[in-house]
Motif scaffolding. Sequence first.
Motif, PDB file in Angstrom:
ATOM      1  N   ASP A 148       0.869  -1.183   0.000  1.00 47.52           N
ATOM      2  CA  ASP A 148       0.000   0.000   0.000  1.00 47.52           C
ATOM      3  C   ASP A 148       0.904   1.229   0.000  1.00 47.52           C
TER       4      ASP A 148
ATOM      5  N   LYS B  34       0.575   5.699   7.577  1.00 45.16           N
ATOM      6  CA  LYS B  34      -0.507   4.732   7.328  1.00 45.16           C
ATOM      7  C   LYS B  34      -1.784   5.486   6.969  1.00 45.16           C
TER       8      LYS B  34
ATOM      9  N   ASP C  60      -8.358   3.503   7.221  1.00 40.71           N
ATOM     10  CA  ASP C  60      -9.261   2.567   6.555  1.00 40.71           C
ATOM     11  C   ASP C  60     -10.491   3.343   6.076  1.00 40.71           C
ATOM     12  N   TYR C  61     -10.390   3.859   4.844  1.00 39.99           N
ATOM     13  CA  TYR C  61     -11.445   4.740   4.330  1.00 39.99           C
ATOM     14  C   TYR C  61     -12.753   3.995   4.081  1.00 39.99           C
ATOM     15  N   ASN C  62     -12.696   2.668   3.960  1.00 39.24           N
ATOM     16  CA  ASN C  62     -13.926   1.908   3.695  1.00 39.24           C
ATOM     17  C   ASN C  62     -14.964   2.087   4.802  1.00 39.24           C
ATOM     18  N   ARG C  63     -14.467   2.421   5.997  1.00 38.39           N
ATOM     19  CA  ARG C  63     -15.401   2.580   7.127  1.00 38.39           C
ATOM     20  C   ARG C  63     -16.326   3.785   6.953  1.00 38.39           C
TER      21      ARG C  63
END
Length: 367
Positions: free
Chosen positions: A193, A241, A244-247
């Motif tokens: 990533d 880092k 976690d954008y999916n949240r």
Amino acid sequence: MKATLERAVLLKSLGHVQSVVERRNTIPILSNVLIEASEDGSLRLMATDLDLQVDEKVSAEVSQAGATTVPAHTFFDIVRKLPEGAQVELTASDGKMQVVAGRARFNLQTLPRDDFPVIAEGELPHRFELPAATLRQIIDKTRFAISSEETRYYLMGIFFHVADDALKAAATDGHRLARVTVEKPDGADGMPDIIVPKKCVGELRKLLDEVDGTVELSLSDSKIRFGLGNAVLTSKLIDGKFPDYNRVIPTANDKLLKLDPKSFMAGVDRVATIASEKTRAVKMAVENDKVTLSVTSPENGVAVEEVPADYRNDSLEIGFNARYLMDILHEIEGDTVEVHLADDAAPTLLRENDDSPSLYVLMPMRV
């Protein structure tokens, strides 16, 4: 060193490399561009800010191989002001470089080529290719959401990662999120990533305008290199880092609003004319078949406009930052934008349709 080439060729290449150079530098050599003439008839131009480096080769008539460095912005301005079609002769010796074109002559101070820093790439184990058009699409549809807040440095770039057998790129500033999903290229399996810095994204986008085919990407955990025909762009990656954008991507927004993105954006733009710079807030009253846009400003007054819409749910009032909303609508290419709503406090999802490679999330404002 002695080389001759056409002004247009030199100007185009210099334009690519000099924009990397910062206007203010505490290290003098970083204000310079490296010029290296080779016996094979090529002239290499290179500039760096120690985090980002552009290296480009152009054809030239080389009568004496050699290398030097000269002030980048001064040299660029000189070449820019030379007559069109001029042949430019560059001669470097004894700490000076002479630039001759027709009757114009300039003598520039130089610094030794050996002092010029080069980004050590090290091993770049992950290699794959992307069509230039795909890379342009990724940048155009995400970069407006890159954060400029230095305390959250890990948001100051575009996040690339492989997930669900696709290559995904995302950017967010905490108020809005943009994500593009494209087909996973061969060779991208197992790539780390990465977060590509904002400045690199800007320079890459300029160079992509002149690339028709594919771009070669080589990367490690800490660096990335883009092969763009005659130009090579190398950059350090952001060491951090990405969240976690999916949240924050809503999955249960059940109120669907459909509008024409162009008329919607024009309406938002018009009512936002009277919004104060601080808030830039526009209120949307959503009802069957229409959205009423309104802005109330204590200093300037009130603006209201109705926009036709397709909506089949309970009426709802919600507020957004007008600039953020327009940035998203600007990237919607189809005739319809889908706005997936939940309530006036929940993140809102915007996209063209289910199959669209790009989606956007916008946080509402209190209005």
